[in-house]
Design a protein around this motif. Structure first.
Motif, PDB file in Angstrom:
ATOM      1  N   TYR A 122      25.253 -11.539 -41.106  1.00 53.55           N
ATOM      2  CA  TYR A 122      24.712 -11.510 -39.743  1.00 53.55           C
ATOM      3  C   TYR A 122      25.665 -10.790 -38.788  1.00 53.55           C
ATOM      4  CZ  TYR A 122      22.998 -12.881 -35.187  1.00 53.55           C
ATOM      5  OH  TYR A 122      22.548 -12.841 -33.892  1.00 53.55           O
ATOM      6  N   ASN A 123      26.963 -11.031 -38.938  1.00 56.75           N
ATOM      7  CA  ASN A 123      27.941 -10.406 -38.035  1.00 56.75           C
ATOM      8  C   ASN A 123      27.919  -8.886 -38.137  1.00 56.75           C
ATOM      9  OD1 ASN A 123      29.022 -12.785 -36.930  1.00 56.75           O
ATOM     10  ND2 ASN A 123      30.111 -13.129 -38.874  1.00 56.75           N
ATOM     11  N   ASP A 124      27.528  -8.378 -39.314  1.00 53.78           N
ATOM     12  CA  ASP A 124      27.460  -6.923 -39.481  1.00 53.78           C
ATOM     13  C   ASP A 124      26.220  -6.346 -38.813  1.00 53.78           C
ATOM     14  OD1 ASP A 124      29.814  -6.587 -40.905  1.00 53.78           O
ATOM     15  OD2 ASP A 124      28.854  -7.162 -42.795  1.00 53.78           O
ATOM     16  N   ILE A 125      25.100  -7.054 -38.918  1.00 54.19           N
ATOM     17  CA  ILE A 125      23.863  -6.558 -38.296  1.00 54.19           C
ATOM     18  C   ILE A 125      24.002  -6.541 -36.779  1.00 54.19           C
ATOM     19  CG2 ILE A 125      21.401  -7.013 -37.925  1.00 54.19           C
ATOM     20  CD1 ILE A 125      21.036  -7.843 -40.576  1.00 54.19           C
ATOM     21  N   LYS A 126      24.684  -7.550 -36.267  1.00 52.96           N
ATOM     22  CA  LYS A 126      24.843  -7.720 -34.833  1.00 52.96           C
ATOM     23  C   LYS A 126      25.583  -6.536 -34.200  1.00 52.96           C
ATOM     24  CE  LYS A 126      27.464 -10.902 -33.368  1.00 52.96           C
ATOM     25  NZ  LYS A 126      28.235 -12.139 -33.330  1.00 52.96           N
ATOM     26  N   LYS A 127      26.472  -5.924 -34.996  1.00 48.86           N
ATOM     27  CA  LYS A 127      27.271  -4.807 -34.476  1.00 48.86           C
ATOM     28  C   LYS A 127      26.355  -3.705 -33.991  1.00 48.86           C
ATOM     29  CE  LYS A 127      31.210  -5.289 -37.530  1.00 48.86           C
ATOM     30  NZ  LYS A 127      31.584  -4.877 -38.870  1.00 48.86           N
ATOM     31  N   LYS A 128      26.652  -3.194 -32.825  1.00 50.98           N
ATOM     32  CA  LYS A 128      25.810  -2.129 -32.289  1.00 50.98           C
ATOM     33  C   LYS A 128      26.249  -0.760 -32.822  1.00 50.98           C
ATOM     34  CE  LYS A 128      22.795  -4.135 -29.465  1.00 50.98           C
ATOM     35  NZ  LYS A 128      22.839  -5.390 -30.192  1.00 50.98           N
ATOM     36  N   SER A 129      27.525  -0.660 -33.186  1.00 52.10           N
ATOM     37  CA  SER A 129      28.056   0.645 -33.580  1.00 52.10           C
ATOM     38  C   SER A 129      27.463   1.078 -34.920  1.00 52.10           C
ATOM     39  CB  SER A 129      29.570   0.565 -33.703  1.00 52.10           C
ATOM     40  OG  SER A 129      29.890  -0.408 -34.662  1.00 52.10           O
ATOM     41  N   GLU A 130      27.468   2.392 -35.122  1.00 51.87           N
ATOM     42  CA  GLU A 130      26.952   2.951 -36.365  1.00 51.87           C
ATOM     43  C   GLU A 130      27.967   2.816 -37.479  1.00 51.87           C
ATOM     44  OE1 GLU A 130      25.921   7.017 -36.176  1.00 51.87           O
ATOM     45  OE2 GLU A 130      23.844   6.581 -35.650  1.00 51.87           O
ATOM     46  N   ALA A 131      27.472   2.752 -38.676  1.00 47.98           N
ATOM     47  CA  ALA A 131      28.376   2.777 -39.829  1.00 47.98           C
ATOM     48  C   ALA A 131      28.719   4.236 -40.166  1.00 47.98           C
ATOM     49  CB  ALA A 131      27.695   2.098 -41.003  1.00 47.98           C
ATOM     50  N   GLU A 132      29.546   4.418 -41.182  1.00 45.28           N
ATOM     51  CA  GLU A 132      29.979   5.768 -41.547  1.00 45.28           C
ATOM     52  C   GLU A 132      28.787   6.640 -41.950  1.00 45.28           C
ATOM     53  OE1 GLU A 132      33.602   7.715 -44.150  1.00 45.28           O
ATOM     54  OE2 GLU A 132      32.537   6.010 -45.000  1.00 45.28           O
ATOM     55  N   LYS A 133      28.824   7.888 -41.528  1.00 42.54           N
ATOM     56  CA  LYS A 133      27.720   8.822 -41.802  1.00 42.54           C
ATOM     57  C   LYS A 133      27.768   9.318 -43.246  1.00 42.54           C
ATOM     58  CE  LYS A 133      26.750  10.864 -37.324  1.00 42.54           C
ATOM     59  NZ  LYS A 133      27.567   9.918 -36.546  1.00 42.54           N
ATOM     60  N   SER A 134      26.589   9.614 -43.776  1.00 50.61           N
ATOM     61  CA  SER A 134      26.507  10.168 -45.133  1.00 50.61           C
ATOM     62  C   SER A 134      27.373  11.415 -45.287  1.00 50.61           C
ATOM     63  CB  SER A 134      25.062  10.521 -45.472  1.00 50.61           C
ATOM     64  OG  SER A 134      24.297   9.358 -45.625  1.00 50.61           O
ATOM     65  N   ALA A 135      27.373  12.271 -44.252  1.00 47.67           N
ATOM     66  CA  ALA A 135      28.123  13.531 -44.348  1.00 47.67           C
ATOM     67  C   ALA A 135      29.606  13.280 -44.605  1.00 47.67           C
ATOM     68  CB  ALA A 135      27.938  14.341 -43.078  1.00 47.67           C
ATOM     69  N   ASP A 136      30.139  12.199 -44.026  1.00 50.51           N
ATOM     70  CA  ASP A 136      31.565  11.912 -44.218  1.00 50.51           C
ATOM     71  C   ASP A 136      31.833  11.362 -45.622  1.00 50.51           C
ATOM     72  OD1 ASP A 136      32.253  12.816 -41.693  1.00 50.51           O
ATOM     73  OD2 ASP A 136      31.675  10.905 -40.784  1.00 50.51           O
ATOM     74  N   ILE A 137      30.902  10.541 -46.102  1.00 50.38           N
ATOM     75  CA  ILE A 137      31.060  10.027 -47.473  1.00 50.38           C
ATOM     76  C   ILE A 137      30.980  11.201 -48.449  1.00 50.38           C
ATOM     77  CG2 ILE A 137      30.110   8.460 -49.224  1.00 50.38           C
ATOM     78  CD1 ILE A 137      28.827   6.852 -46.921  1.00 50.38           C
ATOM     79  N   ARG A 138      30.054  12.123 -48.154  1.00 50.74           N
ATOM     80  CA  ARG A 138      29.853  13.247 -49.047  1.00 50.74           C
ATOM     81  C   ARG A 138      31.101  14.133 -49.168  1.00 50.74           C
ATOM     82  NH1 ARG A 138      25.333  17.717 -47.878  1.00 50.74           N
ATOM     83  NH2 ARG A 138      23.948  16.863 -49.435  1.00 50.74           N
ATOM     84  N   LYS A 139      31.876  14.199 -48.079  1.00 50.90           N
ATOM     85  CA  LYS A 139      33.108  15.005 -48.150  1.00 50.90           C
ATOM     86  C   LYS A 139      34.021  14.486 -49.259  1.00 50.90           C
ATOM     87  CE  LYS A 139      33.304  16.586 -43.410  1.00 50.90           C
ATOM     88  NZ  LYS A 139      33.472  15.874 -42.136  1.00 50.90           N
ATOM     89  N   ARG A 140      34.137  13.168 -49.351  1.00 50.24           N
ATOM     90  CA  ARG A 140      34.997  12.599 -50.397  1.00 50.24           C
ATOM     91  C   ARG A 140      34.388  12.824 -51.779  1.00 50.24           C
ATOM     92  NH1 ARG A 140      35.174   8.359 -46.351  1.00 50.24           N
ATOM     93  NH2 ARG A 140      33.717   7.087 -47.560  1.00 50.24           N
TER      94      ARG A 140
END
Ligand code: ATP
Ligand code: MG
Ligand code: ZN
Length: 507
Positions: free
Chosen positions: A395-413
């Motif tokens: 629940y604490n994660d859903i509540k967060k308003k901020s975005e999670a890491e973008k696919s493009a950044d994961i893809r770089k790794r």
């Protein structure tokens, strides 16, 4: 008078030039077509006959013989209607001569409308390679031709347009690349930034994408398994031109090209339902069309609710998973289509879905849980390197308003790890860690003494099989690559062992 018009044939991915010859001579009125499979002849005759009559042209009251050559090549499909019609009009002197660097493909309606057909991209490539410089084909297929060079494509909606062009009364413009801007260039609608929390699951997806490993997710309803799976294509490396072309050809042959898309540049995500027929999965029809396994080529094949898939279906997948191709045998011919995909599976842990859930009670009996898990095909599971449990989202994660890491950044790794693999397998047909041969696994997955000790103890405590051992090595290699480490260290092995949860828990 005799005339010869060029067209193209296709069987599976194989294409070849076809000559449509027509002879119109005196004699009792008769219309024969030779060289087509019997059932399609009468239909082709009817369509050509009506299309000519309904467009204020004359259907010759003579002896008409049409031959499709060479005789030994398969001529399936309905795309010879247009070249047959043109050949008859030419033989009856209703249109001027057509130069032999011109070809025609298209199915006709009775009123002369030209209908979209399948397989146009590979056919146009074949035509261009055989000296054809102009080709008339259905407007609905124009988009998929724009990347073929050295040939002018005339996209037509009805036979009047074709005839006016040949007569010179109204010239057509050839198709231009600019007419079909590719809006979907490497853009994924679904992004990992929408998935809150679930750090471990996302990390496992990253590892899977980095090494090309198949993955299975176990979790209760609503935990986000489908959501996670759909986003895997967005972190896989961008498609190469060769991959795009291979995939686009398959979609062209299947008649599955999205409207106005000329080249598939995003990795496919296919999610066949468990009620899928064997033909829907592997490909089928008397002239086999590609099925789900090929439509997923260079992308992701997602099997949601894995235990619901019947054995007969999951067994069909073994060969393509091993070889990256599927062969479909028919009385007429055997066709093979590439089908190399990343396999992603999802399942609930038990029939009610809540076995192991932190707050909800599982109502299944122990034997019901065991029976449910036993439905999963062992040989299929054997080809899956990474198992993860997806817990209900916090629940604490859903509540967060901020975005999670973008696919493009994961893809770089992911890309960086793939580059290491490209160098590693430069002189081998292997292209990623997941596909390493046993010899390559030995060669590239040497462990430090400490790492070795760790694997040994995991092995003993979890009683893992020899197969699991190789999987742990391969996944450890990928984790070390993501870490840019030459050597596989204990922390890499420790993470890889965590991805064998199904060995530990149930099997
Ligand atoms: N981590 C998350 N962040 C944001 N939304 C989420 C998350 N997990 C789940 N959701 C929301 O819950 C919905 C249900 O998730 P999803 O359909 O992926 O679950 P599932 O595990 O596939 O369930 P089932 O077992 O019923 O198929 C998603 O469409 C999404 O809106
Ligand atoms: Mg789901
Ligand atoms: Zn249950």
């Amino acid at each position: 008078m005799f005339s010869r018009i060029k067209s193209i044939g296709i069987l599976g991915l194989e294409t070849y030039m076809i000559d449509v010859e027509a002879d119109v001579s005196r004699g009792l009125p008769k219309f024969d077509i030779v060289g087509l499979p019997t059932p399609s002849i009468s239909e082709a005759k009817d369509r050509v006959h009506s299309a000519i009559k309904n467009n204020k042209m004359i259907f010759p009251i003579s002896r008409i013989t049409v031959n499709l050559a060479p005789a030994d090549k398969k001529k399936n499909g309905t795309f010879y209607d247009l070249p047959i019609l043109i050949a008859i009009l030419r033989s009856s002197n209703q249109i001027p001569e057509v130069s032999d660097d011109t070809a025609f493909i298209g199915e006709l309606s009775l009123d002369g409308t030209i209908r979209k057909v399948s397989g146009v991209l590979p056919m146009v490539i074949e035509a261009a390679a055989n000296g054809i410089r102009k080709i008339f084909l259905p407007k609905g297929n124009a988009a998929e031709t724009v990347y073929v060079s050295g040939i002018d494509v005339f996209a037509v909606e009805n036979i009047a347009e074709v005839i006016n062009h040949i007569n010179g009364t109204k010239k057509l413009e050839s198709v231009k690349k600019e007419d079909y801007p590719d809006l979907r260039e490497d853009v994924y609608v679904e992004d990992f930034s929408e998935v809150m929390g679930q750090y471990e699951a996302k990390r496992a997806m990253e590892v899977a994408a980095a090494g090309g490993h198949n993955i299975i997710m176990v979790g209760s309803p609503g935990s986000g398994k489908t959501m996670l799976a759909k986003r895997i294509p967005s972190i896989l490396p961008q498609m190469t031109e060769t991959e795009s072309l291979e995939t686009t050809k398959i979609y062209s042959i299947a008649g599955e090209m999205p409207e106005n898309v000329s080249m598939i540049k995003t990795r496919p995500f296919r999610s066949p339902h468990h009620t899928v027929s064997p033909a829907g999965l592997s490909g089928g029809g008397s002239i086999p069309k590609p099925g789900e396994l090929s439509l997923a080529h260079n992308g992701v094949l997602f099997l949601d609710e894995l235990p619901e898939f019947p054995r007969s279906i999951t067994e069909t997948m073994r060969q393509p998973i091993e070889d990256g191709v599927i062969r479909i045998a028919r009385v007429q011919a055997t066709v093979s289509y590439p089908s190399s995909f990343m396999l992603v599976c999802a399942m609930n842990p038990c029939p009610c879905g809540f076995y192991g859930h932190p707050t909800k009670e599982c109502t299944c009996s122990r034997s019901a849980v065991e029976k449910y898990l036993a439905r999963v095909s062992g040989p299929l599971l054997d080809r899956v390197d990474i198992h993860i449990e997806v817990p209900p989202v916090d629940y604490n994660d859903i509540k967060k308003k901020s975005e999670a890491e973008k696919s493009a950044d994961i893809r770089k790794r992911v890309n960086a790890a793939r580059e290491i693999q490209n160098r590693r397998f430069e002189n081998s047909p292997t292209n990623c860690n997941a596909k390493m041969t046993p010899a390559e696994t030995r060669q590239y997955c040497s462990l430090t003494d400490d790492a070795e000790k760790l694997v040994r103890s995991a092995f003993e405590s979890m009683s893992l099989s020899a197969r699991a051992y190789d999987k742990i090595l391969r996944v450890s290699r990928t984790i070390a690559d993501l870490d840019n480490e030459e050597k596989i260290l204990p922390r890499h092995v420790a993470e890889a062992v965590r991805y064998r949860s199904l060995d530990r828990k149930y099997w």
